[in-house]
Design an enzyme around this catalytic site. Sequence first.
Site, short mmCIF file in Angstrom:
data_model
loop_
_atom_site.label_atom_id
_atom_site.label_comp_id
_atom_site.label_asym_id
_atom_site.label_seq_id
_atom_site.Cartn_x
_atom_site.Cartn_y
_atom_site.Cartn_z
CG HIS A 160 4.81 -10.09 3.42
ND1 HIS A 160 3.82 -9.89 4.36
CD2 HIS A 160 5.44 -8.88 3.32
CE1 HIS A 160 3.86 -8.64 4.82
NE2 HIS A 160 4.84 -8.01 4.18
N GLY B 115 2.97 7.27 -0.60
CA GLY B 115 3.90 7.69 0.43
C GLY B 115 5.32 7.51 -0.07
#
Length: 317
Positions: free
Chosen positions: A279, A150
Site C-alpha cells: 500500500h 476518476g
Amino acid sequence: MTSDVWLPIPADEIEGLPDPSDSGLNYLFWDGGPDFPADPADCAFYAVPYMKGMEVAVRPLAAMTSVRVVQTLSAGIDHVEPGLGSLPVGVRLCNARGVHEASTAELTLALILASLRGVPGFVHGQDKEEWRSGFYPALADKSVLIVGYGSIGAAIEDRLAPFECARVARVARSARAAERGEVRALTDLSTLLPDADVVILSIPLTEQTKGLVNAGFLARMKNGALLVNVARGPVVDTKALLAEVESGRITAALDVTDPEPLPPGHPLWHAPGVLISPHVGGSTSAFMPRAKRLLAGQLTRFAAGEPLRNVVLTTGK
C-alpha cells in the site's frame, strides 16, 4: 474569536497558511497520537492523519461538535465514513484529489511492467545466481481496462499512452465523455472484461464497490489476464482471487489487500503469479509537497469564506 485547526503536519512546515493573527486560525499539530492537542469540541477544521487507519481517523469525530470541515489527505474517504454520522449537519468532507495521482499512476505502471516482464522472477533468480532468460509478455499491443476513471484513472491512462497499447477502455459509475474518449458505465463491465489483457482497479471503496471483483467478475477475465489493484483491498473478494491465481488462469499485482496489512502466513504471500506491494501508491516523495499545498489552499479558502475544493459530501444532505 479563534478557530482551532488540527493538522497532521506542523504548521511551521507548511508554506502559505493564513496568518493566525489575521485569520483567527489556531494551528494545532495532531498526527494520531494518544493525546489530543486540545479539546476536540473547539476544532473547526480537522485534517485527518495520513495512513493511520480508521480507528485513529474517527477517534475525535464524535467530540468535534464545532467542526465545519474534515479534510483527508487520501483520495479515498472510507476510513472516515464510519464516524460521519456523529458530526453536526453541514460539515464538508473533502478528499485529497490532486495529491496522489502522479504517485499512484507511477506505481500502477511499475506493477504492470514488473508483472508482465517477470521482474519478481529475475529478483529471485539473482538471489540464486540463476540466469532466467526467455520471452516475456510486453505491455505493447495489450488491451487495458481501467475500472474507476476518476482523476487517478485518468492519470494512469496518461502514463499508458507511450506504451503502444492496442486500446484502453474506461469504466466509471456512470457513462460520460472524457478527454481521451468514452467512459462506459459499471453496468457494461461484463462485456468489457473478456477483451482485457490488463484490468486496473482504481475505483473508490463504497457499499456498491465492496466485493465488486468477485468470482463472477474474475471468471469473465480472459485466460492470462493481469489484475492490478491500486484501489482498496475489499474491492476484491480475496478468496475468489486466490482460487483464480492458484489455478494459474490469471495473475495479479496488488498494492492493497484484504486483510491489510497482509498477515504472516496468508496464502496471498506465496500465491503463484501474485506481486504484492505494501500500500505505497501514494507514499512517495511527491506526497508531502502536494499535501502541504492542498492544506494551505484549503485553509486560505476556509479563512476567506470561499468555496472549498474537493468537497465529496456535506453531512445532513
